[in-house]
Design an enzyme around this catalytic site. Structure first.
Site, short mmCIF file in Angstrom:
data_model
loop_
_atom_site.label_atom_id
_atom_site.label_comp_id
_atom_site.label_asym_id
_atom_site.label_seq_id
_atom_site.Cartn_x
_atom_site.Cartn_y
_atom_site.Cartn_z
N HIS A 121 32.45 57.22 120.09
CA HIS A 121 31.37 57.78 120.89
C HIS A 121 30.26 58.40 120.04
CE1 HIS A 121 33.68 61.69 120.60
NE2 HIS A 121 32.46 62.16 120.52
N ASP A 151 38.89 55.56 120.80
CA ASP A 151 37.66 56.23 120.39
C ASP A 151 37.55 56.33 118.87
OD1 ASP A 151 35.22 57.40 120.70
OD2 ASP A 151 35.97 59.38 121.28
N GLY A 222 29.71 68.04 117.64
CA GLY A 222 29.32 67.75 116.26
C GLY A 222 30.51 67.60 115.35
N ASN A 223 31.65 68.20 115.76
CA ASN A 223 32.90 68.01 115.01
C ASN A 223 33.52 66.64 115.29
OD1 ASN A 223 33.50 71.39 115.05
ND2 ASN A 223 34.02 70.20 113.23
N SER A 224 33.08 65.97 116.35
CA SER A 224 33.67 64.69 116.73
C SER A 224 33.66 63.71 115.57
CB SER A 224 32.91 64.08 117.90
OG SER A 224 33.12 64.82 119.08
N LEU A 279 52.31 42.06 126.92
CA LEU A 279 53.53 41.58 127.56
C LEU A 279 53.24 40.81 128.83
CD1 LEU A 279 56.63 41.54 127.52
CD2 LEU A 279 56.59 43.79 128.64
N GLY A 280 52.15 41.15 129.51
CA GLY A 280 51.76 40.42 130.71
C GLY A 280 52.48 40.86 131.97
N VAL A 281 52.70 42.17 132.12
CA VAL A 281 53.30 42.68 133.35
C VAL A 281 52.55 43.94 133.77
CG1 VAL A 281 55.60 41.79 132.86
CG2 VAL A 281 54.98 44.09 132.09
N ILE A 283 53.21 47.66 135.55
CA ILE A 283 54.38 48.52 135.59
C ILE A 283 54.06 49.88 136.19
CG2 ILE A 283 55.62 47.45 133.66
CD1 ILE A 283 54.36 49.49 131.80
#
Length: 487
Positions: A121, A151, A222-224, A279-281, A283
């Site tokens: 960001h 992020d 600003g710490n991000s 995995l294609g599920v 849940i």
């Protein structure tokens, strides 16, 4: 003093009292030693001096399009007001011209050849990224890759000289109560250091892969993107977010753990993008009532609600299966499964243990890539006619017909029972069922008619079960709901 007094008394009262005094004396010495070791470090100055050259300020610039001010007035040529409106329109056009917008953040160098880690960001949509080093020197950075899910972003600068850098530490061995130091560029004030402790670990905010370290070290805007160090000078987290009603630090800050960051950075460095296992599920967590309905010993694992075309379906995973183990790792809940699958190599063949009809089955699944499958559609079911309506377990349900499909925006070939009304004093209402929901399975069997639902309920009662499991879809999203049979 007390130990000495007791020892003196024990010379008169006997060996048992003398031994007790000796034990107490040792305990006091040990307590004093523990207290000395637990006290706050005298200074973080050496640590700050060592790591600061590798921490950077990041300034980004973005071109923002001007805002259209709407229709312009038409002034006849030669009008006395012509000059006035001309000046007015010129000022308006200045507001419509593209302008530059700047933002500030932090980051840190992880290699002498100029790779830099920060938050996504911080640099999102930027067309120019400038890096300011502790020495005051500046360099232009190029974007290598980003991962919005965690992020994290990876940048690169070119330097004639090797750059000072810091290394990642192991966030898994960090403990609640350990001292940590945050370094960054809070509120654009330049390099700044703050210290605190780890308040909690394995925090989740909103992402599927969240593994945040919570700290009371001051973290502000600003710490991000700046680093969170342990006392050895290793990066164990990337400062990402704060929880605050005012926007300023109140001692609840979050840093993405190095365990997550290092894996993302390695992939961004190699591929310029992430490559997570899939995995294609679909849940959901196994709740206590769902566990009771499935006759499970405990509420653990990940309950499969849907299996679209993909690796899971090819391997034989079915809706209603409870995934209890993945690639040799026990699964406690859905968050753990998503994290483990995402961290597994794309294309790897893994063993998946599922609980199905009270029995454990082992399936072998070759993982796909999540990024390529994000928009996979869920296959629709087969249509069934003969609409009827009935009240069951506090719900008024009706079989799907063309009118209901139109009203609810269902697929043309959708099947099941539509919930038309839910009694507010029913268990169904308490469990979140609402008008418009579509019941597609009952007792882990597909249903298309009222009689199917009634038959499944009767079977559950005859089996002595207290709860009854249904698969419900709301706006296409599936979830299992366990209802009490006493409703």
């Amino acid at each position: 003093m007390n130990a000495q007094i007791l020892t003196s008394e024990n010379r008169r009262t006997g060996p048992v009292q003398a031994f007790a005094a000796l034990v107490l004396g040792l305990a006091l010495v040990m307590a004093h030693t523990v207290a000395a070791n637990a006290k706050m470090p005298e200074s973080f100055a050496d640590l700050a001096e060592t790591v600061s050259p590798a921490v950077v300020n990041i300034t980004t610039s973005t071109t923002v399009a001007g805002v259209d001010q709407g229709p312009r007035p038409i002034v006849p040529e030669g009008s006395p007001l012509e000059d006035f409106f001309k000046d007015f329109l010129d000022r308006q056009q200045e507001g419509q011209r593209p302008r530059r917008s700047s933002a500030l953040g932090s980051g840190f160098v992880i290699s002498e050849d100029g790779f830099i880690v920060t938050n996504n960001h911080v640099i999102d949509k930027a067309d120019q990224i400038e890096i300011e080093f502790f020495s005051g020197d500046t360099l232009e950075a190029t974007l290598i890759g980003t991962d919005p899910k965690t992020d994290i972003a990876l940048l690169k600068v070119e330097s004639d000289e090797p750059l000072p850098f810091v290394s990642f530490g192991d966030s898994d061995i960090a403990r609640v109560g350990d001292w940590v130091v945050a370094v960054g560029n809070p509120l654009g004030q330049g390099f700044s250091v703050s210290a605190g402790i780890i308040s909690a670990r394995e925090r989740a905010l909103s992402g599927s892969y969240d593994d945040f370290i919570q700290t009371d070290a001051a973290i502000n805007r600003g710490n991000s993107g700046g680093p969170l160090f342990n006392t050895e000078g290793d990066v164990i987290g990337v400062n990402t977010a704060i929880l605050s009603p005012s926007g300023g630090s109140i001692g609840i800050g979050f840093a993405m753990s190095s365990k997550v960051v290092t894996r993302v950075v390695d992939q961004l460095k190699e591929f310029g993008e992430t490559r997570r296992g899939w995995l294609g599920v679909r849940i959901q967590d196994v709740t206590d009532d769902v566990a009771e309905a499935l006759e499970m010993a405990s509420a653990a694992g990940a309950l499969v609600t849907d299996v679209p075309d993909g690796p899971g379906k090819d391997a034989g995973i079915e809706a209603g299966d409870v995934i209890t183990s993945f690639d040799g790792q026990e699964i406690d809940d859905t968050r753990e499964l998503v994290r483990i699958v995402g961290n597994t190599e794309v294309g790897k063949a893994v063993r998946v243990l599922v609980l199905r009809d009270g029995k454990t089955e082992t399936l072998k699944v070759t993982l796909g890539r999540r990024e390529e499958a994000e928009a996979t559609a869920v296959p629709a079911a087969i249509q069934r006619a003969n609409p009827t309506e009935s009240t069951v377990l506090g719900m008024t349900v009706a079989e799907v017909n063309d009118e209901l499909r139109t009203q609810l925006g269902l697929d043309e070939d959708a099947e099941g029972l539509v919930v038309k009304e839910v009694s507010e004093d029913s268990d169904a209402f308490e469990k979140g069922l609402r008008a418009g929901d579509l019941i597609v399975e009952a007792g882990q069997q597909k249903i298309t008619a009222i009689k199917d639902l009634e038959a499944r309920i009767e079977e559950a009662k005859e089996a002595g079960r207290k709860s009854f499991l249904m698969l419900v879809r709301r706006q296409g999203d599936p979830r299992f709901v366990a209802l009490s049979l006493d409703s």
